[in-house]
Design a protein around this motif. Sequence first.
Motif, PDB file in Angstrom:
ATOM      1  N   PHE A  67       0.752  -1.248  -0.267  1.00 31.15           N
ATOM      2  CA  PHE A  67      -0.026   0.006   0.067  1.00 31.15           C
ATOM      3  C   PHE A  67       0.788   1.256   0.046  1.00 31.15           C
ATOM      4  N   ASP A  68       1.981   1.131   0.798  1.00 33.33           N
ATOM      5  CA  ASP A  68       2.751   2.623   0.888  1.00 33.33           C
ATOM      6  C   ASP A  68       3.455   2.715  -0.291  1.00 33.33           C
ATOM      7  N   THR A  69       4.321   1.731  -0.885  1.00 33.17           N
ATOM      8  CA  THR A  69       4.862   1.948  -2.383  1.00 33.17           C
ATOM      9  C   THR A  69       3.783   2.483  -3.312  1.00 33.17           C
ATOM     10  N   THR A  70       2.596   1.913  -3.431  1.00 35.05           N
ATOM     11  CA  THR A  70       1.523   2.658  -4.293  1.00 35.05           C
ATOM     12  C   THR A  70       1.353   3.930  -3.863  1.00 35.05           C
ATOM     13  N   ARG A  71       1.197   4.269  -2.525  1.00 34.62           N
ATOM     14  CA  ARG A  71       0.497   5.506  -2.435  1.00 34.62           C
ATOM     15  C   ARG A  71       1.697   6.629  -2.581  1.00 34.62           C
ATOM     16  N   THR A  72       2.792   6.373  -2.507  1.00 30.67           N
ATOM     17  CA  THR A  72       4.184   7.349  -2.685  1.00 30.67           C
ATOM     18  C   THR A  72       4.354   7.466  -4.034  1.00 30.67           C
ATOM     19  N   ALA A  73       4.113   6.436  -4.875  1.00 24.62           N
ATOM     20  CA  ALA A  73       4.294   6.489  -6.320  1.00 24.62           C
ATOM     21  C   ALA A  73       3.224   7.280  -7.044  1.00 24.62           C
ATOM     22  N   VAL A  74       1.879   7.174  -6.447  1.00 23.97           N
ATOM     23  CA  VAL A  74       0.964   8.094  -6.974  1.00 23.97           C
ATOM     24  C   VAL A  74       1.060   9.660  -6.590  1.00 23.97           C
ATOM     25  N   HIS A  75       1.477   9.632  -5.341  1.00 21.17           N
ATOM     26  CA  HIS A  75       1.777  11.006  -4.619  1.00 21.17           C
ATOM     27  C   HIS A  75       3.091  11.775  -5.581  1.00 21.17           C
ATOM     28  N   MET A  76       3.853  10.981  -6.081  1.00 22.19           N
ATOM     29  CA  MET A  76       5.201  11.484  -6.830  1.00 22.19           C
ATOM     30  C   MET A  76       4.551  11.944  -8.133  1.00 22.19           C
ATOM     31  N   THR A  77       3.703  11.282  -8.675  1.00 17.47           N
ATOM     32  CA  THR A  77       3.284  11.266 -10.122  1.00 17.47           C
ATOM     33  C   THR A  77       2.268  12.529 -10.118  1.00 17.47           C
ATOM     34  N   LEU A  78       1.517  12.623  -9.305  1.00 23.07           N
ATOM     35  CA  LEU A  78       0.564  13.675  -9.030  1.00 23.07           C
ATOM     36  C   LEU A  78       0.982  14.789  -8.858  1.00 23.07           C
ATOM     37  N   ASN A  79       2.277  15.086  -8.253  1.00 21.76           N
ATOM     38  CA  ASN A  79       3.035  16.348  -7.864  1.00 21.76           C
ATOM     39  C   ASN A  79       4.182  16.433  -8.912  1.00 21.76           C
ATOM     40  N   GLY A  80       4.099  15.935 -10.117  1.00 20.54           N
ATOM     41  CA  GLY A  80       4.799  16.328 -10.944  1.00 20.54           C
ATOM     42  C   GLY A  80       6.422  15.752 -10.787  1.00 20.54           C
ATOM     43  N   VAL A  81       6.522  14.980 -10.038  1.00 19.82           N
ATOM     44  CA  VAL A  81       8.019  14.526  -9.578  1.00 19.82           C
ATOM     45  C   VAL A  81       8.624  13.782 -10.894  1.00 19.82           C
ATOM     46  N   MET A  82       7.883  12.758 -11.357  1.00 24.68           N
ATOM     47  CA  MET A  82       8.193  11.938 -12.409  1.00 24.68           C
ATOM     48  C   MET A  82       8.488  12.703 -13.868  1.00 24.68           C
ATOM     49  N   SER A  83       7.351  13.837 -14.164  1.00 24.29           N
ATOM     50  CA  SER A  83       7.207  14.372 -15.400  1.00 24.29           C
ATOM     51  C   SER A  83       8.545  15.329 -15.414  1.00 24.29           C
ATOM     52  N   ARG A  84       8.719  15.824 -14.193  1.00 28.40           N
ATOM     53  CA  ARG A  84       9.839  17.102 -14.207  1.00 28.40           C
ATOM     54  C   ARG A  84      11.101  16.621 -14.211  1.00 28.40           C
ATOM     55  N   HIS A  85      11.223  15.181 -13.648  1.00 29.18           N
ATOM     56  CA  HIS A  85      12.687  14.570 -13.733  1.00 29.18           C
ATOM     57  C   HIS A  85      12.935  13.300 -14.340  1.00 29.18           C
ATOM     58  N   THR A  86      13.422  13.409 -15.517  1.00 30.98           N
ATOM     59  CA  THR A  86      13.202  12.317 -16.456  1.00 30.98           C
ATOM     60  C   THR A  86      14.448  11.546 -16.581  1.00 30.98           C
ATOM     61  N   ARG A  87      15.655  12.244 -16.071  1.00 31.51           N
ATOM     62  CA  ARG A  87      16.985  11.512 -16.192  1.00 31.51           C
ATOM     63  C   ARG A  87      17.185  10.419 -15.050  1.00 31.51           C
ATOM     64  N   MET A  88      16.903  10.828 -13.941  1.00 30.83           N
ATOM     65  CA  MET A  88      16.841   9.718 -12.910  1.00 30.83           C
ATOM     66  C   MET A  88      15.964   8.405 -13.109  1.00 30.83           C
ATOM     67  N   LYS A  89      16.261   7.446 -12.835  1.00 31.24           N
ATOM     68  CA  LYS A  89      15.655   6.119 -12.914  1.00 31.24           C
ATOM     69  C   LYS A  89      15.064   5.726 -11.481  1.00 31.24           C
ATOM     70  N   VAL A  90      13.885   5.314 -11.211  1.00 36.51           N
ATOM     71  CA  VAL A  90      13.115   5.187 -10.052  1.00 36.51           C
ATOM     72  C   VAL A  90      12.720   3.903  -9.979  1.00 36.51           C
ATOM     73  N   ILE A  91      13.232   3.083  -9.048  1.00 32.76           N
ATOM     74  CA  ILE A  91      12.808   1.534  -8.774  1.00 32.76           C
ATOM     75  C   ILE A  91      11.830   1.534  -7.665  1.00 32.76           C
ATOM     76  N   LEU A  92      10.575   0.807  -7.802  1.00 31.26           N
ATOM     77  CA  LEU A  92       9.668   0.523  -6.833  1.00 31.26           C
ATOM     78  C   LEU A  92       9.634  -0.923  -6.478  1.00 31.26           C
ATOM     79  N   SER A  93       9.820  -1.139  -5.187  1.00 30.71           N
ATOM     80  CA  SER A  93       9.751  -2.358  -4.544  1.00 30.71           C
ATOM     81  C   SER A  93       8.644  -3.316  -4.771  1.00 30.71           C
ATOM     82  N   HIS A  94       8.807  -4.627  -4.883  1.00 26.94           N
ATOM     83  CA  HIS A  94       7.612  -5.575  -4.612  1.00 26.94           C
ATOM     84  C   HIS A  94       6.808  -5.271  -5.934  1.00 26.94           C
ATOM     85  N   ALA A  95       7.091  -5.319  -6.939  1.00 27.35           N
ATOM     86  CA  ALA A  95       6.737  -4.917  -8.154  1.00 27.35           C
ATOM     87  C   ALA A  95       5.431  -3.663  -8.187  1.00 27.35           C
ATOM     88  N   GLY A  96       5.894  -2.630  -7.378  1.00 30.12           N
ATOM     89  CA  GLY A  96       5.262  -1.505  -7.362  1.00 30.12           C
ATOM     90  C   GLY A  96       3.952  -1.592  -6.202  1.00 30.12           C
TER      91      GLY A  96
END
Length: 313
Positions: free
Chosen positions: A177-206
Amino acid sequence: MPSPRRIDVHQHLIPPAYRDVMDRHGVTAAGWPTPAWDAPSAIAMMDRRSIATGILSISSPGTHFGDDTEARAVARTVNEYAAELAKDRPDRFGFFASLPLPDVDGALAEAAHALDELHADGVVLMSNARGRYLGDKEYGALWAELDARGAVVFIHPDAPPMPRLDGMPGALVDFPFDTTRTAVHMTLNGVMSRHTRMKVILSHAGGFLPYAAWRFTAGAQFNPGTTSQGILSDLQGFYFDTALSATPSALPSLLAFAAPGHVLYGSDFPFAREELGTRFDSMLDGYEGFEPGQLDAVNRGSAEVLFPRLAGA
């Protein structure tokens, strides 16, 4: 057949000094007993499970126990310990450096030290830092720095700020649950769209992200400046490890959702005992739905792209 040269992106270390800190604070990984660990035993496990290299990281609860000064010292101690392991056996170990969030200044300083001086393979962040999720605007400077470096960021779940269910350690039910929650939080707040050079791995299949991603795209109607397609694209920008997740029900969803090359092998040793981990290894190796070459990519090829020093090793 299992690859003889797996790269394990989700393998933990428990330095003696870190265990002492955990014991002093009376904490565990969300109710999961802290297992025994030492480097020779880890290598022996890797040999039995066809793992060539383990990228080591500290698990939950991370390095911040309430005091910034202590957290900076703990992060430095565990990172220098891991760096020595990787320096002595670069073929067998790499490491993700721990950062003392929610102390952003401390995290920036430790990231620079770990990546520049200790030659860390990336950094590890907990899914929330004392209740603050990773899309928080206060973390903007850290994300900008990690993106500028093209860093690999491994996100490991931590206990969410809520009571655990009786009889169920948070590592089992709350971590996905917490992995999913933070991934969605990052996405809605533009972390992933603004920062495209870094590579982000989510544990346990996301967590349950691949299963429910299209549901989350409806968040566009509540977040001006986002679109459903943009949310979906950003969610598919994550990488995912297979730790405790290579099951006949989870793998089809993960492989259908993840971008090509974005699924990586993970063991979760030693928190996942070897007898449990080998069950998941068997399910991964025995899965009949892989496209040609896809299992090799999961076991090693995709990780070689993220960690070029391991290519051809």
